[in-house]
Scaffold this motif. Structure first.
Motif, PDB file in Angstrom:
ATOM      1  N   VAL A 186      33.296  39.916  43.636  1.00  0.00           N
ATOM      2  CA  VAL A 186      32.998  38.494  43.462  1.00  0.00           C
ATOM      3  C   VAL A 186      33.993  37.891  42.473  1.00  0.00           C
ATOM      4  O   VAL A 186      34.253  38.450  41.402  1.00  0.00           O
ATOM      5  N   GLY A 187      34.570  36.776  42.829  1.00  0.00           N
ATOM      6  CA  GLY A 187      35.555  36.105  41.984  1.00  0.00           C
ATOM      7  C   GLY A 187      36.982  36.540  42.196  1.00  0.00           C
ATOM      8  O   GLY A 187      37.901  35.958  41.622  1.00  0.00           O
ATOM      9  N   TRP A 188      37.196  37.564  43.019  1.00  0.00           N
ATOM     10  CA  TRP A 188      38.551  38.070  43.234  1.00  0.00           C
ATOM     11  C   TRP A 188      39.370  37.169  44.156  1.00  0.00           C
ATOM     12  O   TRP A 188      40.581  37.025  43.962  1.00  0.00           O
ATOM     13  N   PHE A 189      38.720  36.624  45.177  1.00  0.00           N
ATOM     14  CA  PHE A 189      39.471  35.982  46.255  1.00  0.00           C
ATOM     15  C   PHE A 189      39.535  34.473  46.059  1.00  0.00           C
ATOM     16  O   PHE A 189      38.908  33.681  46.763  1.00  0.00           O
ATOM     17  N   SER A 240      27.324  30.754  37.225  1.00  0.00           N
ATOM     18  CA  SER A 240      28.392  29.858  36.792  1.00  0.00           C
ATOM     19  C   SER A 240      28.492  28.755  37.829  1.00  0.00           C
ATOM     20  O   SER A 240      27.799  28.762  38.848  1.00  0.00           O
ATOM     21  N   ASP A 241      29.350  27.781  37.568  1.00  0.00           N
ATOM     22  CA  ASP A 241      29.533  26.712  38.532  1.00  0.00           C
ATOM     23  C   ASP A 241      29.996  27.304  39.861  1.00  0.00           C
ATOM     24  O   ASP A 241      30.917  28.130  39.904  1.00  0.00           O
ATOM     25  N   LEU A 242      29.359  26.866  40.926  1.00  0.00           N
ATOM     26  CA  LEU A 242      29.728  27.357  42.243  1.00  0.00           C
ATOM     27  C   LEU A 242      31.124  26.847  42.593  1.00  0.00           C
ATOM     28  O   LEU A 242      31.407  25.651  42.530  1.00  0.00           O
ATOM     29  N   GLN A 243      32.008  27.780  42.937  1.00  0.00           N
ATOM     30  CA  GLN A 243      33.380  27.426  43.253  1.00  0.00           C
ATOM     31  C   GLN A 243      33.938  28.424  44.258  1.00  0.00           C
ATOM     32  O   GLN A 243      33.268  29.377  44.660  1.00  0.00           O
ATOM     33  N   ASP A 244      35.162  28.173  44.661  1.00  0.00           N
ATOM     34  CA  ASP A 244      35.836  29.047  45.607  1.00  0.00           C
ATOM     35  C   ASP A 244      35.812  30.487  45.094  1.00  0.00           C
ATOM     36  O   ASP A 244      36.152  30.759  43.946  1.00  0.00           O
ATOM     37  N   GLY A 245      35.395  31.431  45.940  1.00  0.00           N
ATOM     38  CA  GLY A 245      35.400  32.845  45.567  1.00  0.00           C
ATOM     39  C   GLY A 245      34.177  33.317  44.826  1.00  0.00           C
ATOM     40  O   GLY A 245      34.069  34.511  44.519  1.00  0.00           O
ATOM     41  N   ILE A 246      33.238  32.427  44.521  1.00  0.00           N
ATOM     42  CA  ILE A 246      32.031  32.792  43.792  1.00  0.00           C
ATOM     43  C   ILE A 246      30.851  32.804  44.757  1.00  0.00           C
ATOM     44  O   ILE A 246      30.675  31.889  45.563  1.00  0.00           O
ATOM     45  N   GLY A 247      30.052  33.847  44.657  1.00  0.00           N
ATOM     46  CA  GLY A 247      28.905  33.988  45.534  1.00  0.00           C
ATOM     47  C   GLY A 247      28.346  35.392  45.439  1.00  0.00           C
ATOM     48  O   GLY A 247      28.217  35.940  44.340  1.00  0.00           O
ATOM     49  N   GLN A 248      28.070  36.008  46.589  1.00  0.00           N
ATOM     50  CA  GLN A 248      27.432  37.319  46.603  1.00  0.00           C
ATOM     51  C   GLN A 248      27.960  38.191  47.739  1.00  0.00           C
ATOM     52  O   GLN A 248      28.402  37.690  48.773  1.00  0.00           O
ATOM     53  N   TRP A 249      27.866  39.501  47.506  1.00  0.00           N
ATOM     54  CA  TRP A 249      27.887  40.501  48.565  1.00  0.00           C
ATOM     55  C   TRP A 249      26.496  41.136  48.624  1.00  0.00           C
ATOM     56  O   TRP A 249      25.809  41.217  47.605  1.00  0.00           O
ATOM     57  N   ALA A 250      26.119  41.610  49.796  1.00  0.00           N
ATOM     58  CA  ALA A 250      24.894  42.402  49.915  1.00  0.00           C
ATOM     59  C   ALA A 250      25.149  43.558  50.868  1.00  0.00           C
ATOM     60  O   ALA A 250      25.800  43.389  51.909  1.00  0.00           O
ATOM     61  N   TRP A 325      28.108  38.617  53.139  1.00  0.00           N
ATOM     62  CA  TRP A 325      28.713  37.923  51.997  1.00  0.00           C
ATOM     63  C   TRP A 325      28.383  36.452  52.080  1.00  0.00           C
ATOM     64  O   TRP A 325      28.200  35.883  53.150  1.00  0.00           O
ATOM     65  N   ASP A 326      28.276  35.827  50.933  1.00  0.00           N
ATOM     66  CA  ASP A 326      27.944  34.406  50.857  1.00  0.00           C
ATOM     67  C   ASP A 326      28.855  33.753  49.829  1.00  0.00           C
ATOM     68  O   ASP A 326      28.564  33.753  48.637  1.00  0.00           O
ATOM     69  N   PHE A 327      29.985  33.261  50.305  1.00  0.00           N
ATOM     70  CA  PHE A 327      30.935  32.501  49.495  1.00  0.00           C
ATOM     71  C   PHE A 327      31.044  31.135  50.165  1.00  0.00           C
ATOM     72  O   PHE A 327      31.902  30.912  51.024  1.00  0.00           O
ATOM     73  N   PRO A 328      30.145  30.213  49.811  1.00  0.00           N
ATOM     74  CA  PRO A 328      29.919  29.019  50.637  1.00  0.00           C
ATOM     75  C   PRO A 328      31.019  27.972  50.599  1.00  0.00           C
ATOM     76  O   PRO A 328      31.099  27.135  51.500  1.00  0.00           O
ATOM     77  N   ILE A 329      31.873  28.024  49.575  1.00  0.00           N
ATOM     78  CA  ILE A 329      32.871  26.960  49.391  1.00  0.00           C
ATOM     79  C   ILE A 329      34.268  27.477  49.687  1.00  0.00           C
ATOM     80  O   ILE A 329      34.642  28.576  49.262  1.00  0.00           O
ATOM     81  N   THR A 330      35.026  26.685  50.418  1.00  0.00           N
ATOM     82  CA  THR A 330      36.468  26.879  50.520  1.00  0.00           C
ATOM     83  C   THR A 330      37.135  25.711  49.809  1.00  0.00           C
ATOM     84  O   THR A 330      36.888  24.550  50.152  1.00  0.00           O
ATOM     85  N   PHE A 345      22.930  26.827  58.013  1.00  0.00           N
ATOM     86  CA  PHE A 345      21.774  27.638  58.410  1.00  0.00           C
ATOM     87  C   PHE A 345      21.192  28.459  57.272  1.00  0.00           C
ATOM     88  O   PHE A 345      20.037  28.882  57.349  1.00  0.00           O
ATOM     89  N   PHE A 346      21.970  28.692  56.211  1.00  0.00           N
ATOM     90  CA  PHE A 346      21.499  29.534  55.114  1.00  0.00           C
ATOM     91  C   PHE A 346      21.537  28.834  53.752  1.00  0.00           C
ATOM     92  O   PHE A 346      21.233  29.465  52.743  1.00  0.00           O
ATOM     93  N   GLY A 347      21.929  27.585  53.709  1.00  0.00           N
ATOM     94  CA  GLY A 347      21.967  26.894  52.435  1.00  0.00           C
ATOM     95  C   GLY A 347      23.295  27.049  51.726  1.00  0.00           C
ATOM     96  O   GLY A 347      24.127  27.888  52.083  1.00  0.00           O
ATOM     97  N   ARG A 348      23.486  26.247  50.684  1.00  0.00           N
ATOM     98  CA  ARG A 348      24.777  26.126  50.018  1.00  0.00           C
ATOM     99  C   ARG A 348      24.777  26.676  48.600  1.00  0.00           C
ATOM    100  O   ARG A 348      25.688  26.402  47.830  1.00  0.00           O
ATOM    101  N   GLY A 349      23.781  27.467  48.249  1.00  0.00           N
ATOM    102  CA  GLY A 349      23.658  27.911  46.864  1.00  0.00           C
ATOM    103  C   GLY A 349      24.488  29.119  46.498  1.00  0.00           C
ATOM    104  O   GLY A 349      24.584  29.471  45.321  1.00  0.00           O
ATOM    105  N   GLY A 350      25.068  29.808  47.478  1.00  0.00           N
ATOM    106  CA  GLY A 350      25.831  31.014  47.174  1.00  0.00           C
ATOM    107  C   GLY A 350      24.971  32.190  46.781  1.00  0.00           C
ATOM    108  O   GLY A 350      25.469  33.174  46.220  1.00  0.00           O
TER     109      GLY A 350
END
Length: 809
Positions: A186-189, A240-250, A325-330, A345-350
């Protein structure tokens, strides 16, 4: 029961022994172009969701998580491993034949590399590993994402499903454990360089620097998820503030009867790996450690889950895993942000990776069935060669891994906006000249996305951008580089922009040539508008109306280049069309033919809009619309241009054997794609732009000069050779290259004209060059007879679907 039957693998796959390398893979022609080497496997992930890739040696090495950007790096901690025990004998292997080169994970045992130890198969969107002669169990792993035709929901999901099948062929019980480990990235890309400078590369193309934040783990942590129906781990970052590359893996697997699930939420992938490998290799377990401590900046984290079960003699089990993975923002230029389509379909919260994984584990069997129902009728056709079936599906990989964007829906774009890069070396979206052939797959399988792209071009045609830039082509010639306006109103843009600016809005990104002067783009646009109408049933009048104003504006603009007023815009002598290293002068076979076909298409569009009865919605809109200008008057103008153009084209270019390259250069080169306009005219049911007997003779000449006489057809058809098969200029670039997508387009034309054996021979030659020489899942624009390539991950090769269209409808 053979391993192949046990794994339910269809017969027409690209396949290779696990871990087998290439003796002489194709290498890149220009050093500045991307060449990751041949270890590319089928990508996994939905359109526009970001994707991952796993090579035929077993490592996860492709990370297209950041929209429009390319990261190729093997992460050894991202891996499946198998433990097997029968009586007192046990063994465990991580399922990659390549141990880490950096000295990490030294306690792990890696899958033995031998040509008889299993096979990797791929038939997009599914791929398989079949493991043989190492374990006593029959083991296979099917990998896929829910890529489903005319589906605008699941096809966007950021998820990969891994369906393990295990069978005990012995006469004694076997205990197995399957472990999935995953590194927290998370945060790498995202680009560490904000506002990267655009510079001119050595080949004249604009390029900017992309530096992913690899290894930056500050604040990352992992946690256990244990619900009634699944178990797994979430890998995320402190809020943290939702931004490019921030989100989750599962990573997750369902709970099943008679299966034990183990976990470790925090282990060190930069160490020797003993903290999970010792217990796993001993008995297939993990220590069930849960630790949510967040990482320091350079501390690396990984998580692991494992399932252990016993197979009785003859027993078979299926065990699914999901990676979501859920990285909602480009984010493109700083502040230019789009939500991805799957967020509808899954929301924008990351924070929805678990929900995505759970959805996959609940629905994967239905998805498998839908993929099979789509593909099986094609795979069952006896009239299609096996290699064609294989490539037909596998070339769709680019819709997943081509830097694809798919935005969330809104009122204007009810299925969102869509775009695929020309390629990563030419990093701009939906190059219109390239997609003239390359968009057939999108049109035939996801027509709403195709039409969203065409509407984006229609909106852009009337726009202007007065910024100036240097033209790169002249730099490559050692000449002073002129400057040009970025976008002239009325000109059809070459592309829909680039990932570092504002795709769909800031168009005409490439500066290799001044594309405002190109003579094919306006025609390409008009032909694609009418194609998208005709080939989707001829009922979408709204598409025609949405594009009509742009059709009129851009053809009128292009006509201003008809300097001698003979009806056909002239090529200027500079490379001003898709073969942008190739100088055409005067009336050219390629651009002139497209002009004739585009006029026919524009006339057909206008007549269609006028044909609806008074009570039809189209007629009501026309009645209330401002006259811009009245359609009947416009059709009269187009018809007059066509009447003047048609005889001029034939008189100036036909030499009895083929259509000359152009009217002024004096070249006797036979251009392979000289009659693209005729192909399109016949495809769309328009009047022929040339006599059919001339088209047939020209194709025979092309086949002989550009294919048969070019290394005896081994590589495909070169773009342009003299009638005796020799080059006009041995040092030329484009004429001596074999363009994969142009070859597929040529094959479609040959099929259309009844020359099937010639079409199949060209098609199979190109497919074999790509798939036998380490270019799979990174198909280039061009290959050469010297074993080199240019511009991998290219858009145009999806033209193979044009062949299928001609054969089927």
């Amino acid at each position: 029961m053979t391993q192949h039957q046990f794994s339910n693998i269809p017969p027409h796959t690209w396949n290779r022994p696990i871990g087998l390398g290439w003796d002489k893979p194709y290498t890149v022609r220009m050093a500045s172009n991307i060449d990751d080497g041949p270890w590319h496997g089928m990508p996994l992930g939905g359109f526009g969701a970001g994707c991952i890739g796993r090579a035929s040696r077993g490592d996860f090495n492709l990370w297209h998580i950041d929209g429009g950007e390319h990261t190729f790096k093997s992460l050894p901690a991202c891996q499946f491993s198998i433990f097997e025990q029968q009586a007192s004998t046990s063994q465990a292997f991580a399922l990659c034949t390549l141990p880490p080169a950096d000295g990490t994970l030294t306690t792990w045992q890696w899958y033995p590399q031998h040509c008889e130890n299993g096979v990797y198969h791929a038939l997009y969107p599914r791929s398989w590993f079949v493991y043989e002669n190492v374990f006593q169990a029959h083991l296979s792993c099917e990998q896929f994402s829910p890529i489903l035709p005319e589906n605008y929901q699941e096809t966007s999901y950021p998820v990969a499903v891994f369906v393990w099948r295990a069978h005990n062929p012995t006469n004694a019980p076997l205990t197995l454990s399957i472990m999935l480990t995953w590194q927290n990235t998370v945060g790498w890309f995202q680009n560490a360089i904000k506002n990267p400078e655009i510079r001119m590369r050595d080949d004249g193309s604009p390029v900017y620097e992309y530096e992913p934040c690899l290894g930056n783990n500050l604040g990352n942590f992992n946690r256990l998820i244990a619900k009634d129906n699944l178990c797994g781990c979430v890998l995320e970052r402190v809020a943290s503030d939702l931004q490019d590359g921030i989100g989750q893996w599962a990573i997750a697997t369902p709970k099943q009867p008679n299966i034990e699930v183990f976990y470790h939420t925090r282990w060190n992938p930069s160490g020797d790996g003993a903290e999970i490998w010792h217990s796993f290799a001993r008995d297939g377990s993990l220590p069930n450690t849960e630790d949510k401590t967040s990482a320091s900046e350079q501390e690396q984290l990984a998580a692991a889950i494992a399932v252990r079960f016993t197979l009785q003699p003859g027993e078979t089990r299926e065990l699914p895993f999901a990676i979501a993975w859920d990285f909602p923002i480009t984010e493109f230029a700083p502040g230019v942000k789009y939500f991805r389509r799957y967020t509808d379909f899954f929301g924008r919260g990351g924070d929805n990776a678990v929900a995505i994984a759970q959805t996959a584990l609940q629905n994967y069997q239905s998805w498998q069935q839908q993929i099979q129902a789509w593909q099986q009728p094609i795979l069952d056709r006896d009239d299609l060669p096996s290699v064609f079936k294989m490539a037909l599906f596998n070339e769709l990989y680019d819709l997943t891994s081509g830097g694809t964007l798919w935005s969330a829906a809104d009122d204007r774009d009810p299925v969102g906006q869509f775009a695929v890069l020309e390629c990563f070396d030419y990093r701009w979206y939906e190059s219109l000249d390239v997609r003239l052939y390359g968009s057939f797959a999108l049109l035939m399988l996801w027509s709403k996305l195709e039409k969203s792209v065409i509407r984006a071009f229609a909106r852009a045609i009337g726009q202007r951008d007065d910024r100036t830039r240097v033209i790169g082509y002249y730099y490559t010639q050692g000449l002073e580089s002129p400057t040009a306006l970025r976008k002239v109103a009325g000109a059809t843009p070459h592309d829909l922009g680039a990932p570092n600016e504002h795709p769909w809005e800031a168009t005409n990104y490439t500066s290799y040539q001044d594309c405002n002067l190109w003579k094919d783009l306006s025609c390409d646009f008009v032909l694609q508008v009418y194609r998208d109408f005709v080939l989707t049933g001829g009922t979408d009048w709204e598409l025609l109306w949405d594009c009509w104003s742009a059709v009129v504006q851009t053809l009128t603009y292009l006509k201003t280049f008809d300097l001698d007023e003979d009806g056909i815009p002239e090529n200027s002598g500079a490379p001003d069309q898709t073969f942008d290293d190739w100088r055409l002068q005067g009336v050219s076979a390629y651009c002139g033919g497209l002009w004739l076909a585009a006029l026919e298409a524009a006339i057909a569009i206008g007549k269609t809009l006028l044909s609806y009865p008074d009570d039809h919605p189209a007629s009501k809109i026309l009645a209330s619309a401002p006259d811009y200008p009245p359609i009947p008057e416009t059709l009269d103008v187009f018809q007059s241009w066509l009447m003047r153009s048609r005889p001029i084209y034939q008189e100036k270019l036909w030499n009895g054997q083929y259509y000359r390259l152009d009217s002024k250069s004096g070249s006797d080169v036979v251009m392979a794609d000289q009659l693209c306009g005729q192909f399109y005219a016949r495809l769309l049911g328009l009047p022929d732009i040339v006599p059919p007997e001339c088209a047939t003779q020209a194709l025979k000449t092309v086949y002989d000069a550009c294919f048969v006489k070019f290394h005896n057809g081994q590589f495909g058809a070169a773009n342009g050779l003299k009638p005796d098969g020799l080059p006009e200029n041995p040092n030329a670039t484009h004429p001596l290259e074999v363009w994969t997508g142009i070859n597929f387009g040529l094959a479609a034309f040959l099929m259309q004209m009844g020359m099937k054996s010639e079409a199949w021979r060209i098609t199979q030659a190109v497919v074999q060059q790509v798939y036998d020489n380490g270019l799979q899942f990174r198909t280039p624009e061009a290959i050469t007879a010297k074993g080199t390539f240019r511009a991998c991950h290219y858009l145009r090769p999806m033209a193979i679907w044009a062949i299928y269209r001609v054969l089927t409808f």
